[in-house]
Structures are given as C-alpha cells and as structure tokens.
Write a protein that holds these residues in place. Structure first.
Motif, PDB file in Angstrom:
ATOM      1  N   ASP A 167     -10.853   6.205  10.621  1.00  0.00           N
ATOM      2  CA  ASP A 167     -10.707   4.999   9.801  1.00  0.00           C
ATOM      3  C   ASP A 167     -11.051   3.741  10.592  1.00  0.00           C
ATOM      4  OD1 ASP A 167      -9.545   6.435   7.566  1.00  0.00           O
ATOM      5  OD2 ASP A 167      -7.480   5.975   8.037  1.00  0.00           O
TER       6      ASP A 167
ATOM      7  N   HIS B 144      -4.218   3.226  16.020  1.00  0.00           N
ATOM      8  CA  HIS B 144      -4.412   2.398  14.786  1.00  0.00           C
ATOM      9  C   HIS B 144      -3.956   1.129  15.277  1.00  0.00           C
ATOM     10  CE1 HIS B 144      -3.515   1.076  10.523  1.00  0.00           C
ATOM     11  NE2 HIS B 144      -4.063   2.181  10.417  1.00  0.00           N
TER      12      HIS B 144
ATOM     13  N   TYR C 154       1.922   6.926  13.823  1.00  0.00           N
ATOM     14  CA  TYR C 154       1.373   6.349  12.675  1.00  0.00           C
ATOM     15  C   TYR C 154       1.175   7.210  11.514  1.00  0.00           C
ATOM     16  CZ  TYR C 154      -0.922   3.165   9.742  1.00  0.00           C
ATOM     17  OH  TYR C 154      -1.287   2.452   8.496  1.00  0.00           O
TER      18      TYR C 154
ATOM     19  N   ASP D 106      -9.422   1.061  11.139  1.00  0.00           N
ATOM     20  CA  ASP D 106      -8.546   0.513  11.850  1.00  0.00           C
ATOM     21  C   ASP D 106      -7.899   1.236  13.041  1.00  0.00           C
ATOM     22  OD1 ASP D 106      -7.430   2.255  10.123  1.00  0.00           O
ATOM     23  OD2 ASP D 106      -6.207   0.762   8.825  1.00  0.00           O
TER      24      ASP D 106
ATOM     25  N   ARG E 179       0.850  -1.197   0.165  1.00  0.00           N
ATOM     26  CA  ARG E 179       0.144   0.140  -0.087  1.00  0.00           C
ATOM     27  C   ARG E 179       0.810   1.196   0.132  1.00  0.00           C
ATOM     28  NH1 ARG E 179      -2.927   0.164   5.049  1.00  0.00           N
ATOM     29  NH2 ARG E 179      -2.027  -1.651   5.618  1.00  0.00           N
TER      30      ARG E 179
HETATM   31 MN   LIG Z   1      -4.955   2.419   8.282  1.00  0.00          MN
END
Ligand SMILES: [Mn+2]
Ligand SMILES: Nc1nc2c(ncn2[C@@H]2O[C@H](COP(=O)(O)OP(=O)(O)O)[C@@H](O)[C@H]2O)c(=O)[nH]1
Ligand SMILES: Nc1nc2c(ncn2[C@@H]2O[C@H](COP(=O)(O)OP(=O)(O)O)[C@@H](O)[C@H]2O)c(=O)[nH]1
Ligand SMILES: [Mn+2]
Lengths: 309, 309
Positions: free
Chosen positions: B153, B307, B195, B155, B117
C-alpha cells in the motif's frame, strides 16, 4: 535499466484506462483486440480463416497457450511456420504482435480423442485444466491498451470475415456466436449440427439441481444423465437463409469456442474459475462471475461459426 | 506493423512459463518482481523506503493505479516527480519499468479520513472498489516473465531494506508480514500498535457466522459488533528484540498492506473478489480463492512493516 543505452532512463508509461474504449464503432475508434487461443493441436484452417478477417490486422494481437507435451511441441512448430509466413508477407496482412506461452502444468488427459475427452466424469478435471490455461493466458497477455478480447478455439475453422466488426457492433460486454459443426447426414448430404452446448439460459430444474448439490459439485451441459432443461442457444438457431443474423438472446452460461469480451470485464476480475463457482466452471463459471460483477452475457443464435468436422 | 521500419516483421515472442521460477534463491535466479500499489495519496516516505530496497532494482518493475479524482491527480503529479528523480539518478537505483494506470471508475467514498473509511456499513462497497482497483492493476501489468508480485500500500513507509530477499527466501506461494503503526502511547512514549487485521486464522465462530449468512453477506474483521474470535496475526506478534523474525504461521485470510504472491498463483486465476466469495472480499477473498486453487497462505507474525502514523 537498458544496458544498450545506459544514459537513457527506463520507461515510465502512463495509461488512461478511461480512454480505452470498447464501443460499437470499434474500427473508427481504432480499438485494439487481443485474440486468445488455448491450443493443443494446430489446424491450418484456423489460421487461414483468421487471416481473412477484414478488421485492421494492425489492431489485432494474438496470445496462445500451448501445453508442454510432444503434441504441443508439434503444434507450436506448425503455428510458428504459419506465423512466419504471415508476418513476412504483405504488410496489411501482418498482425500487431503475437505471444506464445508454453504451459507450465500438465494437461490431465493426454488423449485428444473426442469420445475420451467428453466422458462426463472427466469433465471436472478437464475443465479445471482448461480454466487454468485460459487464466494463465489472460493474466499474462492482457495489457492496459486492449479494448476487446476474442477467445477463439484452435479448431474454429470458419467465421464470417467481418466477425470482429459484426460482433463489436452489438456493443455487448460479453457476446457469443452460435458454434456449429459441418457433417454428412444420414442421407449422405452435407449438413450442420450444433456443437457448443455451453451457451444457455438457466432453468428452474438446473437451479433446483444446484440447490441440492455439495459445494464442489458441478452441473455439466449436454449429458442425458443430467438433463437440465436449460434453454440452449445451440437449439435456438434459425438456419434459414433469410434469418436475422443480428438477433440476440440473453445468456446465463457461455461457451468458449468463440467468445467476445470487453477487456474491462476481465480487468474487473472476471476470470475462468477452475473450481466450482455457483456449481459452474470455466467459461460457464466466467459468465456467472461476470454477472456477479454487474455485466450481462448475450448470444447471437443466428450468427454462426464452425468447429472443425 | 512498426511504421518506423516497414520491412521488419512485427514481434513474435515465445515464453516458457516453466522457466519463470519463483524460488527461495530469487536473487541468484534473477527473478523479476512486480510491485503493485493502489494509490489514492502519495507519501514521500513510501517511495524513499522502496528506494532503499537492496534487491537489484533492475529486477523490480512497478505498477500503480490511481483514481481519476482531484486528489488522484495530485498524487499522480507527486509520484511522477519522485519517479523522475529516481530514474534520472544513479543507475543502480533505477527501476526496470513503471506503469501508472488511471482508474476508469469512481471510488465510492471520496473522503480519505480514517474514521469515515472504516465505518462498517461502508466496508462492502469500499472493499469492492479496492478489489476492482487491484484487479485492473493486476490484469494489465502482470506479464509472462514476472516471478513474484509484491502488493504494497501507498502508506507503508517503513520495511527492512532486505524485504524482498527476506520474504522470497521463505519460498511460500503467499506470504504476509505483520503490519504495525507507530504512535505515541498514553505515557507519551513512542510505541507500536497492530494495524492490519485482515491476516487471520479462521475460527469456529466465524464459520458458524458464515453458515447462517445470506449469499451476499460478508464478514469483516476488527469490529466489536461482529466478534469473530479468529486468531489475528496482528495479535500474535513477538515484539521483543530477540524475536524470531523467520517464524511463520498458516493463514486463512490475508491483508494487502504488504503481501507477497508468486506470480503463478495469480496466473492460475487468483484475483481479488469484488463480491462475497465464501463471505469474504478483496484480499481476504483472494486468500480463500487461492486456497480453492490449491495454494497456501502464510504469515510472518514477527517480521514487521509500518503503516504511516
Ligand atoms: Mn492504509
Ligand atoms: N493450452 C491448452 N489447450 C488445450 C488443452 N486441451 C485442449 N486445448 C485447446 O482448447 C480448446 C478447446 O479444447 P477442445 O478439446 O477442442 O474442446 P471441445 O471442442 O469443447 O471438446 C481447443 O483450442 C484446444 O486446442 C490443454 O490441455 N492446454
Ligand atoms: N486506486 C485506488 N487506490 C485507493 C483507493 N482508495 C484507497 N486506495 C489506496 O489503497 C491502499 C489501501 O487504502 P487505505 O485507505 O490506506 O486502507 P486502510 O489502510 O486499510 O484503511 C492505499 O495504498 C491507498 O492509497 C481507490 O479508490 N483507488
Ligand atoms: Mn474443440
């Protein structure tokens, strides 16, 4: 939670955007259309004209945004009267739903006098304000089941009754009819003249002009002081009876007096920039942004709608 | 028209955007919040964490957009199970409403593997796709009565239960917490590491870099090949117990792992550019666009969300 029925779980709704088509066969596919109008003054002719639309009214929703001014209050009252008549009248004339938003910011120019409104130096602040009004209306009324959005100004008083079928049948992402104005000419005769100069094909002159501008400068159309030599759709009309009303031309800028957009284009992110975007704002900036997103704009030079005289 | 009750005129709704506040006193003013999540995978930890939010659940609506892929179908099923449990459980835990949209375009990268990704060359196409997903979700779920939008998000598995009260209390147009990730460090000890690198203050190096770029080029953050020397919020955290969790810093770019936005900012037109906008895309482009519209972005360097590992 729904307080009237505490045992019932609140709504969970599942939408498949893939199944929301916007196609040439809009009626057959029962495609919903959202008519959006920024409205500063109410014209009965606007409402009467839309009432005559032959597209199934049950597939038509409306959204209005009206400034919170004295004039706006009057317009709201008049609009609500017109709506009340329609929605309590014959069922087949009633529309699916109507949202009226009152605007939470001040319009920058209080006068609605035409000469005032058009002064070039006012264009930037005026178009930023119009863009914000359009965005507020769009972001709050567009839903997951809307197929098409038809932007139409409150002073458009005449369109073919088959406007929606005619325009959707071209299956274009973005499509503008040619906006004219009826008037009495020098010879005292009824005549028509172009009204909306915002639908155009770009020119090298305009591109060079843009290249020499500061990041916040904008090009505005229809001013002798700033001749762009763009090819204006308004000047490319065949007004004869035998004209081909289905003729199309690609456009780089579009006006908003009447403007049909596939809902998908807006969902992708195409909005009305209230700031200089490639030196363009509002509906013209929208056209540019839509192109950045991979969509094309088209015009119908010989298919007319009329702005109030 | 409502076919179940043909005599009843269809709904006409009147909204006063002025009365939709987004204020430091969100609970007292009963301000509604729309939690928006682009979701490719379902994490039970995400849902369990949000269930613990102490902001009145009756004021919280959800919107999800999920790709129409095999992985997306699985995520949808898992999400629907979690929702069904909640919405049939204790009333005070139930949320006001939930919309699930299935995405009508293909995600450009099918692998969700982290190394894949993040490859720099994929960033442009990946962030364009994320931006379109966010825009589709935003344009279809934002309503006229929404006060706040919380982007989070799928996650993000840990936040303070008072997340909404804490963040709205700052009364900022746009506000981001600092997103960390738990991991096991070299010494085999539990630790946290930054993150989300998309929340930053601009640097002269980045500005010079942008000035030398072509119109479609973008600057991406967090790559050694493209050192921007921007001041990253992720690197400006005080992680001690005694830290001031209410400390704020102004930001030029924002990340979307968790992002609180006054609905008015979006209504004004601020969306997630799927194209290079001042050489920025998606959430970072959103920050720039919001600034063009006159809004400010702020970060909470010492207020953490996590995250998934
Ligand atoms: Mn993510
Ligand atoms: N909500 C809102 N609508 C406006 C405002 N100013 C004009 N309008 C409406 O926006 C449309 C375009 O404005 P108009 O003055 O007719 O533009 P022109 O015909 O291009 O000069 C019309 O429907 C107006 O009623 C405003 O400040 N707020
Ligand atoms: N709708 C949709 N959501 C996606 C897609 N790709 C990722 N997501 C979700 O978007 C959010 C951010 O993506 P993620 O891969 O976690 O980004 P990262 O943590 O910045 O590497 C997460 O909630 C994902 O589940 C996509 O193609 N479509
Ligand atoms: Mn007009």
């Amino acid at each position: 939670a729904d307080s009237s029925d505490p045992g019932k779980p609140p709504p969970v709704v599942h939408y498949h955007l893939n199944n929301v088509t916007a196609s040439a066969e809009s009626t057959k596919n029962e495609e919903t259309i959202l008519i959006l109008t920024p409205l500063a003054r109410f014209y009965q002719g606007y409402w009467d004209n839309l009432l005559k639309l032959t597209y199934p009214h049950s597939l038509i929703a409306f959204g209005f945004i009206i400034p919170k001014t004295r004039e706006g209050n009057q317009a709201t009252a008049a609009l609500q009267n017109a709506i009340a008549d329609t929605q309590s009248g014959p069922e087949e004339k009633r529309f699916a739903s109507i949202s009226i938003l009152r605007q939470d910011f001040d319009p920058p120019i209080s006068s609605q006098d035409e000469a005032e409104r058009h002064k070039m130096e006012f264009q930037k602040v005026r178009r930023a304000s119009m863009a914000r009004a359009r965005n507020s209306l769009l972001f709050t009324t567009l839903g997951p089941t809307t197929s098409w959005v038809l932007w139409i100004d409150a002073d458009i008083v005449e369109t073919p009754p088959t406007l929606i079928q005619d325009m959707t049948s071209h299956d274009k992402a973005i499509l503008v009819p040619n906006c004219f104005q009826r008037y009495i000419n020098d010879k005292g005769k009824k005549d028509i003249r172009p009204y909306d100069y915002n639908s155009w094909q770009d020119s090298q002159v305009a591109a060079d002009m843009a290249a020499g501008m500061g990041p916040d400068d904008i090009i505005v159309e229809g001013y002798a002081e700033m001749a762009t030599y763009r090819s204006l759709m308004a000047k490319n009309a065949d007004t004869t009876e035998s004209r081909d009303q289905r003729a199309t031309m690609p456009l780089d800028g579009v006006g908003g007096t009447a403007l049909l957009v596939k809902a998908e284009v807006h969902r992708d992110g195409a909005m009305f920039p209230p700031f200089a975007f490639y030196h363009l704002m509002e509906t013209e900036g929208f056209a540019r942004m839509a192109r950045r997103l991979g969509w094309e704009c088209w015009g119908l030079p010989n298919y007319f709608v009329s702005h109030c005289p």
